[in-house]
Write a protein that holds these residues in place. Sequence first.
Motif, PDB file in Angstrom:
ATOM      1  N   LYS A 166      -7.605  -1.040   1.892  1.00  0.00           N
ATOM      2  CA  LYS A 166      -8.596  -0.381   1.029  1.00  0.00           C
ATOM      3  C   LYS A 166      -7.953  -0.033  -0.304  1.00  0.00           C
ATOM      4  CE  LYS A 166     -11.409   1.593   4.757  1.00  0.00           C
ATOM      5  NZ  LYS A 166     -12.638   0.817   4.435  1.00  0.00           N
ATOM      6  N   ASN A 167      -8.635  -0.404  -1.386  1.00  0.00           N
ATOM      7  CA  ASN A 167      -8.129  -0.011  -2.698  1.00  0.00           C
ATOM      8  C   ASN A 167      -8.348   1.484  -2.906  1.00  0.00           C
ATOM      9  OD1 ASN A 167     -10.833   0.379  -3.554  1.00  0.00           O
ATOM     10  ND2 ASN A 167     -10.985  -1.718  -4.324  1.00  0.00           N
ATOM     11  N   ASN A 168      -8.004   1.981  -4.077  1.00  0.00           N
ATOM     12  CA  ASN A 168      -8.066   3.428  -4.274  1.00  0.00           C
ATOM     13  C   ASN A 168      -9.470   3.996  -4.145  1.00  0.00           C
ATOM     14  OD1 ASN A 168      -8.263   5.774  -6.751  1.00  0.00           O
ATOM     15  ND2 ASN A 168      -6.782   6.074  -5.130  1.00  0.00           N
ATOM     16  N   ALA A 179       0.827  -1.204   0.000  1.00  0.00           N
ATOM     17  CA  ALA A 179       0.000   0.000   0.000  1.00  0.00           C
ATOM     18  C   ALA A 179       0.865   1.260   0.000  1.00  0.00           C
ATOM     19  CB  ALA A 179      -0.928   0.008   1.209  1.00  0.00           C
ATOM     20  N   SER A 180       0.323   2.333  -0.548  1.00  0.00           N
ATOM     21  CA  SER A 180       1.062   3.602  -0.630  1.00  0.00           C
ATOM     22  C   SER A 180       0.847   4.497   0.586  1.00  0.00           C
ATOM     23  CB  SER A 180       0.629   4.369  -1.884  1.00  0.00           C
ATOM     24  OG  SER A 180       0.918   3.640  -3.045  1.00  0.00           O
ATOM     25  N   ILE A 181      -0.265   4.273   1.304  1.00  0.00           N
ATOM     26  CA  ILE A 181      -0.619   5.108   2.454  1.00  0.00           C
ATOM     27  C   ILE A 181      -1.021   4.218   3.620  1.00  0.00           C
ATOM     28  CG2 ILE A 181      -2.207   6.884   3.333  1.00  0.00           C
ATOM     29  CD1 ILE A 181      -2.565   7.869   0.481  1.00  0.00           C
ATOM     30  N   GLY A 182      -0.641   4.619   4.820  1.00  0.00           N
ATOM     31  CA  GLY A 182      -1.072   3.950   6.041  1.00  0.00           C
ATOM     32  C   GLY A 182      -1.508   5.000   7.048  1.00  0.00           C
ATOM     33  N   ALA A 183      -2.508   4.682   7.867  1.00  0.00           N
ATOM     34  CA  ALA A 183      -2.999   5.689   8.813  1.00  0.00           C
ATOM     35  C   ALA A 183      -3.790   5.033   9.929  1.00  0.00           C
ATOM     36  CB  ALA A 183      -3.876   6.717   8.088  1.00  0.00           C
ATOM     37  N   CYS A 184      -3.967   5.791  11.011  1.00  0.00           N
ATOM     38  CA  CYS A 184      -4.841   5.350  12.089  1.00  0.00           C
ATOM     39  C   CYS A 184      -5.686   6.539  12.538  1.00  0.00           C
ATOM     40  CB  CYS A 184      -4.046   4.799  13.272  1.00  0.00           C
ATOM     41  SG  CYS A 184      -3.094   6.021  14.175  1.00  0.00           S
ATOM     42  N   ASN A 185      -6.844   6.254  13.088  1.00  0.00           N
ATOM     43  CA  ASN A 185      -7.692   7.320  13.611  1.00  0.00           C
ATOM     44  C   ASN A 185      -7.035   7.950  14.841  1.00  0.00           C
ATOM     45  OD1 ASN A 185     -10.134   7.619  12.026  1.00  0.00           O
ATOM     46  ND2 ASN A 185     -10.613   5.515  12.613  1.00  0.00           N
ATOM     47  N   ALA A 198      -3.656   5.907  -5.308  1.00  0.00           N
ATOM     48  CA  ALA A 198      -3.065   5.306  -4.115  1.00  0.00           C
ATOM     49  C   ALA A 198      -4.067   4.418  -3.386  1.00  0.00           C
ATOM     50  CB  ALA A 198      -2.575   6.408  -3.178  1.00  0.00           C
ATOM     51  N   ASP A 199      -3.556   3.312  -2.840  1.00  0.00           N
ATOM     52  CA  ASP A 199      -4.350   2.473  -1.949  1.00  0.00           C
ATOM     53  C   ASP A 199      -3.845   2.680  -0.528  1.00  0.00           C
ATOM     54  OD1 ASP A 199      -1.901   1.313  -2.273  1.00  0.00           O
ATOM     55  OD2 ASP A 199      -2.645  -0.690  -2.766  1.00  0.00           O
ATOM     56  N   SER A 200      -4.492   2.022   0.460  1.00  0.00           N
ATOM     57  CA  SER A 200      -4.147   2.331   1.843  1.00  0.00           C
ATOM     58  C   SER A 200      -4.396   1.164   2.782  1.00  0.00           C
ATOM     59  CB  SER A 200      -4.955   3.546   2.327  1.00  0.00           C
ATOM     60  OG  SER A 200      -6.345   3.205   2.339  1.00  0.00           O
ATOM     61  N   VAL A 201      -3.854   1.288   3.985  1.00  0.00           N
ATOM     62  CA  VAL A 201      -4.194   0.408   5.105  1.00  0.00           C
ATOM     63  C   VAL A 201      -4.578   1.293   6.283  1.00  0.00           C
ATOM     64  CG1 VAL A 201      -2.863  -1.630   4.465  1.00  0.00           C
ATOM     65  CG2 VAL A 201      -1.743   0.211   5.724  1.00  0.00           C
TER      66      VAL A 201
END
Length: 324
Positions: free
Chosen positions: A148-150, A114-120, A203-206
């Motif tokens: 999550k895909n784009n 994935a290109s992006i990772g984040a948390c609340n 970009a996709d993400s986790v």
Amino acid sequence: MQTADKVSVIIPVYNRSEYMLDCINSLFRQTHKNFEVIIVDDGSTDGTVDICKKLAEEDDRIKFFQSSHRGVSSARNYALEHTTGEYVFFLDSDDMINSLLLETLVREMKKHNASIGACNVFSVYDSNWEKLKEKLKVAPTPSEAVYKNNSETLEAMLGDISPLSCIGGVMMRRELIGSTRFSEKLFIGEDFWFIYENVIKNADSVFLTKKWYYVRLHENNSSNDYSFDGFMTRFERRRLVWESEEKLGRSENAKKQKLDGYDCFIRCFEQNEPDSADVKKMRKILKEYKKDILPALSFKQGIAYRMYIYTPKLIKFILKRKSK
């Protein structure tokens, strides 16, 4: 030279002498040790600079730069020019992070490519900050992650609640960011626009399921600005997104941003007197974008819209009566 799995942590700072050590100490407790810290001072006038210089002298992972007071976007942009890590993580100087956060984001982003990772974020008032620090001394349990895909990433971002609503707690591959930079014309919502510009690069993400980024709530938070300038930067961010979404042929997404821009006006209107200079300027902006906003509103919202613009004292009176 870029090092595999290295994380560049960007911290813009302005007059945060009483908060800096908590922020940095949360980094030093990270289980992922391969990181650099890029601190850019935005013209502080308190003891922040002395603290940052001392930290940089004590740990060679910390790079400290100083600039004149040009705003948080300028500071972050300057920091981006000095990153050497494969990943870039954004942290504000009055916040803290869980000790497993960097390790978990890197692992999950690698796992899913994935290109992006984040948390609340988890918001904590000043009065409860010391309790949080004690709680964080206990070893945390691991967090799950959702890929999550784009299209799913964009949908989450433009929804009501998302880990991508603000830059704190967000990690991106430096390759994704490329030459994209924060808008220095915005001071609220500049982070959302920056993230959005990167998301639409396909970009996709986790997203982590645990809230491991801790926001410190205090009176100096810029989110408390309901002046015309505060309204305008919020509205402008949404206008940029809706125009972009319209160009990309996603009219429903554009409509949501128009509604959100209208809601920004209402929130700011309610914090000011109806005949104030700031409200007059806000109403003028809404008139300018009438052709964009009005078609996005329901019939009842359209009536209220006209009252806000043409009879502000009357609708303020009605709102006061309803609140009693």
